[in-house]
Enzyme design. Structure first.
Site, PDB file in Angstrom:
ATOM      1  N   SER A 124       0.815  -1.221   0.000  1.00 48.98           N
ATOM      2  CA  SER A 124       0.000   0.000   0.000  1.00 48.98           C
ATOM      3  C   SER A 124       0.846   1.268   0.000  1.00 48.98           C
ATOM      4  O   SER A 124       1.920   1.320   0.610  1.00 48.98           O
ATOM      5  CB  SER A 124      -0.876  -0.015   1.261  1.00 48.98           C
ATOM      6  OG  SER A 124      -1.419   1.255   1.495  1.00 48.98           O
ATOM      7  N   GLU A 126       0.206   3.625   1.753  1.00 44.33           N
ATOM      8  CA  GLU A 126       0.269   4.051   3.160  1.00 44.33           C
ATOM      9  C   GLU A 126       1.650   3.767   3.748  1.00 44.33           C
ATOM     10  O   GLU A 126       2.002   4.320   4.789  1.00 44.33           O
ATOM     11  CB  GLU A 126      -0.814   3.357   3.984  1.00 44.33           C
ATOM     12  CG  GLU A 126      -2.223   3.885   3.739  1.00 44.33           C
ATOM     13  CD  GLU A 126      -2.457   5.305   4.263  1.00 44.33           C
ATOM     14  OE1 GLU A 126      -1.970   5.621   5.354  1.00 44.33           O
ATOM     15  OE2 GLU A 126      -3.125   6.080   3.562  1.00 44.33           O
ATOM     16  N   TYR A 148      -1.629   0.399  10.654  1.00 45.88           N
ATOM     17  CA  TYR A 148      -1.883  -0.242   9.350  1.00 45.88           C
ATOM     18  C   TYR A 148      -0.652  -0.114   8.446  1.00 45.88           C
ATOM     19  O   TYR A 148      -0.180  -1.097   7.870  1.00 45.88           O
ATOM     20  CB  TYR A 148      -3.106   0.401   8.684  1.00 45.88           C
ATOM     21  CG  TYR A 148      -3.313   0.000   7.236  1.00 45.88           C
ATOM     22  CD1 TYR A 148      -3.951  -1.189   6.912  1.00 45.88           C
ATOM     23  CD2 TYR A 148      -2.890   0.823   6.186  1.00 45.88           C
ATOM     24  CE1 TYR A 148      -4.141  -1.571   5.576  1.00 45.88           C
ATOM     25  CE2 TYR A 148      -3.075   0.460   4.860  1.00 45.88           C
ATOM     26  CZ  TYR A 148      -3.702  -0.732   4.560  1.00 45.88           C
ATOM     27  OH  TYR A 148      -3.895  -1.092   3.249  1.00 45.88           O
TER      28      TYR A 148
HETATM   29  P1  NDP Z   1     -11.446  -4.766   1.772  1.00 45.94           P
HETATM   30  O1  NDP Z   1     -11.421  -4.227   3.157  1.00 45.94           O
HETATM   31  O2  NDP Z   1     -12.594  -4.419   0.886  1.00 45.94           O
HETATM   32  O3  NDP Z   1     -11.336  -6.351   1.823  1.00 45.94           O
HETATM   33  C1  NDP Z   1     -10.550  -7.003   2.778  1.00 45.94           C
HETATM   34  C2  NDP Z   1     -10.799  -8.492   2.688  1.00 45.94           C
HETATM   35  O4  NDP Z   1      -9.967  -9.158   3.644  1.00 45.94           O
HETATM   36  C3  NDP Z   1     -12.230  -8.939   2.994  1.00 45.94           C
HETATM   37  O5  NDP Z   1     -12.589  -9.949   2.082  1.00 45.94           O
HETATM   38  C4  NDP Z   1     -12.124  -9.505   4.392  1.00 45.94           C
HETATM   39  O6  NDP Z   1     -13.071 -10.494   4.687  1.00 45.94           O
HETATM   40  C5  NDP Z   1     -10.743 -10.138   4.322  1.00 45.94           C
HETATM   41  N1  NDP Z   1     -10.152 -10.419   5.623  1.00 45.94           N
HETATM   42  C6  NDP Z   1      -9.898  -9.537   6.623  1.00 45.94           C
HETATM   43  N2  NDP Z   1      -9.297 -10.166   7.666  1.00 45.94           N
HETATM   44  C7  NDP Z   1      -9.169 -11.466   7.306  1.00 45.94           C
HETATM   45  C8  NDP Z   1      -8.632 -12.606   7.932  1.00 45.94           C
HETATM   46  N3  NDP Z   1      -8.109 -12.550   9.157  1.00 45.94           N
HETATM   47  N4  NDP Z   1      -8.657 -13.797   7.272  1.00 45.94           N
HETATM   48  C9  NDP Z   1      -9.177 -13.878   6.030  1.00 45.94           C
HETATM   49  N5  NDP Z   1      -9.715 -12.828   5.382  1.00 45.94           N
HETATM   50  C10 NDP Z   1      -9.711 -11.634   6.009  1.00 45.94           C
HETATM   51  O7  NDP Z   1     -10.067  -4.306   1.086  1.00 45.94           O
HETATM   52  P2  NDP Z   1      -9.773  -3.904  -0.447  1.00 45.94           P
HETATM   53  O8  NDP Z   1     -10.406  -4.900  -1.341  1.00 45.94           O
HETATM   54  O9  NDP Z   1     -10.023  -2.456  -0.641  1.00 45.94           O
HETATM   55  O10 NDP Z   1      -8.186  -4.062  -0.488  1.00 45.94           O
HETATM   56  C11 NDP Z   1      -7.575  -5.319  -0.789  1.00 45.94           C
HETATM   57  C12 NDP Z   1      -6.162  -5.319  -0.241  1.00 45.94           C
HETATM   58  O11 NDP Z   1      -5.411  -4.262  -0.809  1.00 45.94           O
HETATM   59  C13 NDP Z   1      -6.081  -5.126   1.278  1.00 45.94           C
HETATM   60  O12 NDP Z   1      -4.980  -5.889   1.740  1.00 45.94           O
HETATM   61  C14 NDP Z   1      -5.779  -3.644   1.421  1.00 45.94           C
HETATM   62  O13 NDP Z   1      -5.136  -3.369   2.646  1.00 45.94           O
HETATM   63  C15 NDP Z   1      -4.875  -3.431   0.225  1.00 45.94           C
HETATM   64  N6  NDP Z   1      -4.844  -2.096  -0.317  1.00 45.94           N
HETATM   65  C16 NDP Z   1      -6.008  -1.484  -0.660  1.00 45.94           C
HETATM   66  C17 NDP Z   1      -5.992  -0.221  -1.203  1.00 45.94           C
HETATM   67  C18 NDP Z   1      -7.247   0.453  -1.608  1.00 45.94           C
HETATM   68  O14 NDP Z   1      -7.195   1.660  -1.891  1.00 45.94           O
HETATM   69  N7  NDP Z   1      -8.366  -0.230  -1.713  1.00 45.94           N
HETATM   70  C19 NDP Z   1      -4.706   0.500  -1.431  1.00 45.94           C
HETATM   71  C20 NDP Z   1      -3.548  -0.305  -1.136  1.00 45.94           C
HETATM   72  C21 NDP Z   1      -3.619  -1.539  -0.580  1.00 45.94           C
HETATM   73  P3  NDP Z   1     -14.519 -10.160   5.379  1.00 45.94           P
HETATM   74  O15 NDP Z   1     -15.442  -9.834   4.243  1.00 45.94           O
HETATM   75  O16 NDP Z   1     -14.816 -11.418   6.079  1.00 45.94           O
HETATM   76  O17 NDP Z   1     -14.283  -8.978   6.292  1.00 45.94           O
HETATM   77  P1  GDP Z   2      -6.627   5.919   3.549  1.00 44.96           P
HETATM   78  O1  GDP Z   2      -5.830   6.794   2.667  1.00 44.96           O
HETATM   79  O2  GDP Z   2      -6.359   4.464   3.337  1.00 44.96           O
HETATM   80  O3  GDP Z   2      -6.568   6.272   4.983  1.00 44.96           O
HETATM   81  O4  GDP Z   2      -8.151   6.061   3.021  1.00 44.96           O
HETATM   82  P2  GDP Z   2      -9.438   6.796   3.621  1.00 44.96           P
HETATM   83  O5  GDP Z   2     -10.415   6.879   2.509  1.00 44.96           O
HETATM   84  O6  GDP Z   2      -9.896   6.163   4.887  1.00 44.96           O
HETATM   85  O7  GDP Z   2      -8.916   8.263   3.998  1.00 44.96           O
HETATM   86  C1  GDP Z   2      -8.364   9.131   3.039  1.00 44.96           C
HETATM   87  C2  GDP Z   2      -8.113  10.492   3.655  1.00 44.96           C
HETATM   88  O8  GDP Z   2      -9.373  11.119   3.935  1.00 44.96           O
HETATM   89  C3  GDP Z   2      -7.344  10.501   4.983  1.00 44.96           C
HETATM   90  O9  GDP Z   2      -6.377  11.534   4.917  1.00 44.96           O
HETATM   91  C4  GDP Z   2      -8.399  10.862   6.030  1.00 44.96           C
HETATM   92  O10 GDP Z   2      -7.897  11.577   7.160  1.00 44.96           O
HETATM   93  C5  GDP Z   2      -9.293  11.780   5.191  1.00 44.96           C
HETATM   94  N1  GDP Z   2     -10.649  11.947   5.743  1.00 44.96           N
HETATM   95  C6  GDP Z   2     -11.242  13.116   6.072  1.00 44.96           C
HETATM   96  N2  GDP Z   2     -12.454  12.902   6.584  1.00 44.96           N
HETATM   97  C7  GDP Z   2     -12.644  11.559   6.586  1.00 44.96           C
HETATM   98  C8  GDP Z   2     -13.727  10.736   7.012  1.00 44.96           C
HETATM   99  O11 GDP Z   2     -14.753  11.196   7.489  1.00 44.96           O
HETATM  100  N3  GDP Z   2     -13.565   9.384   6.851  1.00 44.96           N
HETATM  101  C9  GDP Z   2     -12.424   8.841   6.307  1.00 44.96           C
HETATM  102  N4  GDP Z   2     -12.341   7.524   6.141  1.00 44.96           N
HETATM  103  N5  GDP Z   2     -11.385   9.614   5.919  1.00 44.96           N
HETATM  104  C10 GDP Z   2     -11.485  10.960   6.054  1.00 44.96           C
END
Ligand code: NDP
Ligand code: GDP
Length: 320
Positions: A124, A126, A148
């Site tokens: 990520s 992040e 995270y």
């Molecule tokens: P989501 O939060 O939408 O999905 C996370 C998934 O992980 C869900 O299917 C959840 O299952 C599963 N999960 C969580 N904990 C466990 C566990 N202990 N065992 C098995 N499964 C588990 O994330 P995204 O699809 O948005 O992201 C996918 C990946 O990419 C993540 O690793 C995220 O951190 C990373 N990422 C995402 C970004 C983004 O902008 N979306 C950017 C960079 C990295 P359940 O439905 O049961 O909760």
């Molecule tokens: P992140 O980049 O993975 O933390 O994705 P988020 O969508 O959770 O947050 C993106 C940015 O939006 C961060 O800088 C947060 O501090 C900012 N932000 C401002 N207001 C909010 C809010 O109400 N909810 C979330 N999730 N983020 C917020």
């Protein structure tokens, strides 16, 4: 021969788009699904009959070994994680276990059962946190700013380490924020698109938010899963940044979303300290030249189109 893929995090945003992509390419798709009191199938309901689900949890090593045995995968995509930054301060240990150690559990399962399988780790932006250079690229040093981010740095380096220690084909995709109508409702883009739709429909009258000045490089999840697949089709495993190369403030996001339905955001948005984080990532902006040149990956959906797509989708959902 039909290729087989194992996806962890199949119920999440990226898992659902990746499953669609792999099915369209003729893969047999296996999805690791953890036990919940109520099944969370919203994102994959339309393809659930085409996926073979395997029960398991990233924290349960035996279940992962079992999942690799059953799926006998050519490719493993490790997308599962505790993925919400704000929650990582409230549950830092659980986040460290799933988002960090969970990666080692998955790598170990692959190493023990099918070391020749190709492995993708969901790293990520992040990890760049308090950025030390802009734009951020593969060689930019990490400075995570949340539990995270710290867990993702561990997951990133253990993936690199398994590649170097065991000669496994293990890649890390350093993906910048990517969104869609399937994004979790707590993330800022979806929180905004859902609130704008509710306000437009008279179901809500204000939107409480945190820091509006932070900047993010937001792309469309459907474009980003294509990069994951491309990373596993190369001659050599490597790590790649995936981003749009554009950054926008949260205020710009809110402005585009409200004006799309003819409203002025200033009439509805209230800043609430409850949503301000203990440490902020002020600016993310990626340079994905390496992915463009080596993978031939290109972005299709831009920022405004993405925000409008999400607002339209929430309007349609809530109108029903
Ligand atoms: P989501 O939060 O939408 O999905 C996370 C998934 O992980 C869900 O299917 C959840 O299952 C599963 N999960 C969580 N904990 C466990 C566990 N202990 N065992 C098995 N499964 C588990 O994330 P995204 O699809 O948005 O992201 C996918 C990946 O990419 C993540 O690793 C995220 O951190 C990373 N990422 C995402 C970004 C983004 O902008 N979306 C950017 C960079 C990295 P359940 O439905 O049961 O909760
Ligand atoms: P992140 O980049 O993975 O933390 O994705 P988020 O969508 O959770 O947050 C993106 C940015 O939006 C961060 O800088 C947060 O501090 C900012 N932000 C401002 N207001 C909010 C809010 O109400 N909810 C979330 N999730 N983020 C917020």
């Amino acid at each position: 021969m039909t290729k087989q893929a194992l996806i962890t995090g199949i119920t999440g945003q990226d898992g659902s788009y990746l499953a669609e992509l792999l099915l369209s390419k003729g893969y047999k798709v296996f999805g690791l699904r953890r036990r919940t009191s109520m099944p969370i199938m919203e994102n994959i309901d339309h393809i659930k009959n085409e996926i073979e689900f395997i029960d398991g949890d990233l924290l349960d090593q035996g279940s992962l070994i079992n999942a690799v045995r059953i799926s006998n995968p050519d490719e493993v995509y490790n997308l599962a994680a505790q993925s919400f930054v704000a929650t990582s301060w409230i549950q830092p240990v659980a986040t460290g276990q799933a988002t960090g150690i969970g990666v080692t559990n998955m790598l170990e399962a692959v190493r023990l059962v099918k070391p020749e399988a190709r492995f993708y780790q969901a790293s990520s932006s992040e990890m760049f946190g308090k950025v030390v250079e802009t734009p951020q690229k593969e060689t930019t040093p990490f400075y995570p700013r949340s539990p995270y981010g710290v867990a993702k740095v561990y997951g990133h380096w253990i993936t690199v380490n398994y590649r170097e220690s065991y000669n496994m084909y293990a890649c890390s995709g350093i993906l910048f924020n990517h969104e869609s109508p399937r994004r979790g409702i707590e993330f800022v883009t979806r929180k905004v698109s859902d609130a704008v739709a509710r306000i437009k429909l008279g179901l809500q009258n204000e939107l409480r938010m945190g820091n509006l000045d932070a900047k993010r490089d937001w792309g469309f999840a459907g474009d980003y899963v294509k990069a994951m697949w491309l990373m596993l089709q190369q001659d050599k495993a490597d790590d790649y940044v995936i981003s749009t190369g554009e950054t926008h403030t949260i205020e710009e996001l809110v402005e585009v979303a409200f004006s799309h339905v003819g409203l002025n955001w200033r009439d509805y948005v209230v800043v609430d300290q409850k949503f301000v984080r203990p440490a902020e990532v002020d600016l993310l902006l990626g340079n994905c030249t390496k992915a463009n040149e080596k993978l031939g990956w290109e972005l299709e959906v831009g920022f405004e189109e993405l925000v409008k797509m999400m607002v339209d989708s929430d309007l349609e959902r809530l109108s029903k």
